[in-house]
Design an enzyme around this catalytic site. Structure first.
Site, short mmCIF file in Angstrom:
data_model
loop_
_atom_site.label_atom_id
_atom_site.label_comp_id
_atom_site.label_asym_id
_atom_site.label_seq_id
_atom_site.Cartn_x
_atom_site.Cartn_y
_atom_site.Cartn_z
N GLY A 40 -2.92 12.99 9.25
CA GLY A 40 -1.49 12.69 9.76
C GLY A 40 -0.67 13.77 9.09
O GLY A 40 0.15 14.40 9.58
N GLY A 41 -1.07 14.35 7.65
CA GLY A 41 -0.20 15.15 7.32
C GLY A 41 -0.57 16.75 7.81
O GLY A 41 0.21 17.41 7.84
N THR A 42 -1.79 16.59 8.25
CA THR A 42 -2.20 17.90 9.05
C THR A 42 -1.43 17.85 10.34
O THR A 42 -1.07 19.22 10.86
CB THR A 42 -3.89 17.98 9.49
OG1 THR A 42 -4.42 17.64 7.99
CG2 THR A 42 -4.28 19.31 9.81
N LYS A 51 3.20 0.62 3.28
CA LYS A 51 2.99 -0.41 4.18
C LYS A 51 3.06 -1.83 3.34
O LYS A 51 2.47 -1.92 2.26
CB LYS A 51 1.57 -0.62 5.01
CG LYS A 51 1.55 0.55 5.91
CD LYS A 51 1.49 2.15 5.53
CE LYS A 51 0.26 2.32 4.56
NZ LYS A 51 0.23 3.59 4.42
N GLY A 103 0.98 8.42 0.74
CA GLY A 103 1.49 9.84 0.44
C GLY A 103 2.71 9.96 1.36
O GLY A 103 3.68 10.71 0.81
N THR A 104 2.66 9.27 2.57
CA THR A 104 3.71 9.63 3.62
C THR A 104 4.44 8.20 3.81
O THR A 104 5.50 8.18 3.79
CB THR A 104 3.27 10.03 4.93
OG1 THR A 104 2.50 11.23 4.90
CG2 THR A 104 4.36 10.42 5.77
N ASP A 156 0.91 -1.04 0.06
CA ASP A 156 -0.01 0.16 -0.08
C ASP A 156 0.75 1.28 0.03
O ASP A 156 1.70 1.48 0.91
CB ASP A 156 -0.91 0.06 1.20
CG ASP A 156 -1.81 1.10 1.27
OD1 ASP A 156 -1.96 1.86 0.29
OD2 ASP A 156 -2.48 1.46 2.32
N GLU A 179 -7.38 1.24 -4.58
CA GLU A 179 -7.28 1.47 -3.32
C GLU A 179 -8.44 1.32 -2.39
O GLU A 179 -8.33 0.77 -1.36
CB GLU A 179 -6.86 3.03 -3.28
CG GLU A 179 -6.24 3.36 -1.69
CD GLU A 179 -6.15 4.69 -1.66
OE1 GLU A 179 -5.57 5.24 -0.62
OE2 GLU A 179 -5.90 5.52 -2.95
#
Length: 281
Positions: free
Chosen positions: A128-130, A16, A12-13, A9, A74
């Site tokens: 998580g980006g926030t 996995k 963006g960050t 998977d 996805e």
């Protein structure tokens, strides 16, 4: 026939990886920006495996692999991975076959699962980006693990205005513990009595409350009480889990966190399109 299977998977960050060699399953995570560093590891660890890749970065990751691979949708992979984990753990007896999945990655995607049908019904830029971005702007910290640690030590209510604060001289019409305004206590901020820990904890609470509110509204819309929260953001963050559990229950729903929830997309990719029987034989 090969007995080696890999599900990936590409987020963006983080990326996995779930892989099966015989009856043994292993899990691995790596920053997506460093995925190319695994090229030699793949060659040394596997010999002609079946590889299926999903996620927003799937196309880019497939170019880094030393093996041929198949791309999987996805949303389908994520929901299939969640359902398999619920069945395997026995939680499906509590959730039923109709539930909400809130996938909290860089942002958040909200899905409805109804037996074998999957549908994305909403989402948010909160995730998580926030947490990374706002924490950096407020404190200058940019290491995810350190941000999580600092957030655990802070007071996430200190800079907020609650419903109870507004209705300070009379009983509130709804729970006084609910947040009326995230980062709304300007007077507290001007006093300068807060620190890095409080700032990050307040960001965590804002993210958790926002995602929970959206997820509960989605659950109301499809008529279910079960909300499954997945994503790497939860993996080492008990405070965020606690906030989302409390808010979900306060609004009359039940929150579920899977043991390997952040690997749901990779698990779904691994088991997708005819490979399920082969992998689980």
């Amino acid at each position: 026939m090969s007995d080696q299977y890999i599900g990936i998977d590409g987020g963006g960050t983080l990326s996995k990886i779930v892989y099966a060699k015989g009856n043994e399953w292993q899990y691995r995570k790596i920053p997506t920006s460093k995925f190319h560093e695994l090229h030699d590891w793949f060659k040394e660890t596997f010999d002609d495996p079946y590889v299926q890749v999903t996620g927003g970065k799937a196309g880019a990751l497939m170019k880094e692999l030393p093996f041929s691979a198949k791309k999987i949708n996805e949303f389908e992979a994520t929901c299939e991975g969640v359902k398999w984990q619920l069945e395997r753990s026995g939680l499906i007896n509590e959730t039923g076959d109709r539930f909400i999945v809130a996938n909290v990655g860089t942002g958040t995607s909200i899905h409805m699962v109804d037996q074998d049908a999957y549908e994305r019904i909403g989402g948010s830029g909160m995730g998580g980006g926030t947490l990374l971005g706002l924490s950096y702007l407020l404190t200058g910290e940019d290491e995810f693990e350190k941000i999580l640690k600092l957030g655990e030590q802070g007071d996430g209510r200190k800079l907020n205005v609650t419903v109870g604060d507004i209705y300070s001289h009379e009983p509130p019409p709804i729970s006084g513990d609910l947040t009326a305004s995230n980062f709304g206590d300007l007077a507290e901020m001007k006093q300068g009595a807060h620190n890095k820990e409080d700032c990050i904890a307040t960001v965590v609470r804002m993210i958790g409350e926002t995602i929970t509110t959206m997820s509960v509204q989605a659950a109301d819309r499809i008529g279910t009480d079960a909300v499954i929260y997945i994503g790497t953001t939860f993996a080492n963050h008990n405070t965020l889990r606690s906030i989302m559990t409390q808010y979900t229950e306060l609004r009359g729903k039940k929150a579920y966190f899977l043991e390997n929830g952040e690997f749901s997309g990779a698990i779904g990719a691994l088991l997708n399109k005819g490979l399920r029987k082969a992998v689980l034989r």
